[in-house]
Design an enzyme around this catalytic site. Structure first.
Site, short mmCIF file in Angstrom:
data_model
loop_
_atom_site.label_atom_id
_atom_site.label_comp_id
_atom_site.label_asym_id
_atom_site.label_seq_id
_atom_site.Cartn_x
_atom_site.Cartn_y
_atom_site.Cartn_z
CE LYS A 114 18.25 -26.28 39.82
NZ LYS A 114 17.91 -27.25 38.78
CE LYS A 196 28.14 -24.55 36.93
NZ LYS A 196 27.35 -25.74 36.75
CE LYS A 199 20.86 -22.78 33.32
NZ LYS A 199 20.83 -24.04 32.64
#
Ligand code: TRP
Length: 332
Positions: A114, A196, A199
């Site tokens: 992140k 994976k 979103k």
């Protein structure tokens, strides 16, 4: 007497949830809500570690609650609440911060990812994220935490923090165990099955959102990447695309992988992909309708949230009191 064990999980209200979230979290909660004393939170405090648009965050928080309920999470059986409605989360997080090392947080995979993705906003909250998550879990003395594979490291750190505190003082926290469900814990991207389903994927065709309409769902499955060969067989190493589609099918058709394989034996990839798409679209339609119905009744949703926060706060306050006492905070 309540002999049930306690289970805790939370989900962030941000962005659109994908079928990966459904498989990794919500669908598992449904099976657990009868057998455990369940707390399910909407982690809005975690969400703000990445910049949010206020109106959107507010709307998504309610939409997420409505979605949980639409999926079958029963507010009569579970404590459903919003994390920021229970101040004990922030309070315990502060205490736990003093039992957590900067180095440990810097090494967290998700923090590193992140930080790279949000280089303009590597804030303290982003780094502290796992400690807040530990506070969430430990406040409720949860034995079990059903989460996706991506949260494994965070769960480990929650256990370490709990044990560390217990060793320094005396047994205070329950050391939680992760429940990592095998199939469904991980749904991969339809365009890049090595990754994976997310979103925030670069290619939106790789993710199926819970609010995608039937046309969109079918279109995305038709375009899903398959593998060389022509056999519909579960083999994640050599056939990651097909295996991912089989996992998805098995979850939504509520069948085992073996049953799914047998069903598609001899079928071509095109037909197989269409069948998976239809199964997923047909599973999503009633959930979407129910969610819309719930969102039209804000008063009901507010009542659920108010009751949830009250129940949660009661349990959380007991744990926090014990912690404050052990560390030497003066109590009146
Ligand atoms: N970090 C989790 C996620 O993004 C959400 C979460 C917050 C959580 N607090 C939690 C999950 C406590 C389990 C337990 O998926």
């Amino acid at each position: 007497m309540d002999e049930k064990k306690t289970l805790y999980s939370a989900i962030q209200p941000t962005n659109n949830l994908t079928i990966g979230n459904y498989a990794g979290a919500i669908s598992n909660w449904l099976k657990l809500q009868d057998d455990y004393n369940c707390y399910f939170a909407i982690a809005d405090m975690h969400a703000i570690t990445v910049r949010q648009t206020p109106a959107e965050l507010r709307q998504k928080t309610l939409a997420t609650l409505a979605l949980y309920i639409a999926c079958g999470v029963d507010p009569q059986k579970c404590c459903l609440y919003i994390q920021s409605h229970v101040p004990a989360h922030a309070e315990l997080c502060w205490v736990l911060n003093t039992f957590t090392y900067v180095g440990e947080m810097e090494r967290m995979t998700q923090f590193k990812d992140k930080s790279a993705r949000h280089a303009e906003n590597v804030n303290m909250g982003l780094m502290d994220y796992p400690v807040l998550m530990a506070a969430d879990i430990l406040l409720y003395r949860a034995q079990y935490v059903p989460v996706g594979e991506d949260q494994r490291q965070h769960l480990e750190i929650a256990r370490d923090i709990a044990q560390r505190f217990n060793n320094i003082y005396s047994p205070t926290f329950t050391v939680p165990e992760g429940l990592f469900l095998k199939v469904g814990a991980k749904i991969n991207d339809l365009q890049d099955p090595a990754k994976k389903m997310s979103k925030s994927a670069e290619n939106p065709n790789g993710s199926i959102f819970l609010n995608d309409g039937k046309d969109a769902v079918i279109r995305k499955f038709k375009r899903a990447v398959t593998d060389s060969g022509a056999e519909v067989k579960y083999d994640p190493v050599n056939k990651p695309g097909v295996s991912n589609l089989l996992s998805i099918y098995s979850i939504f058709a509520k069948k085992s992988i073996e049953e799914a394989e047998a069903e598609f034996a001899g079928m071509g990839y095109g037909e197989f992909k269409l069948a998976v798409g239809e199964t997923v679209a047909d599973s999503l339609a009633p959930i979407q309708a129910e969610q819309a119905k719930l969102l039209a009744d804000v008063q009901y949703l507010n009542t659920v949230l108010k009751n949830g926060a009250e129940t949660a706060a009661r349990t959380a306050a007991k744990t926090l009191y014990k912690v404050h006492k052990k560390i030497g905070f003066y109590q009146i």
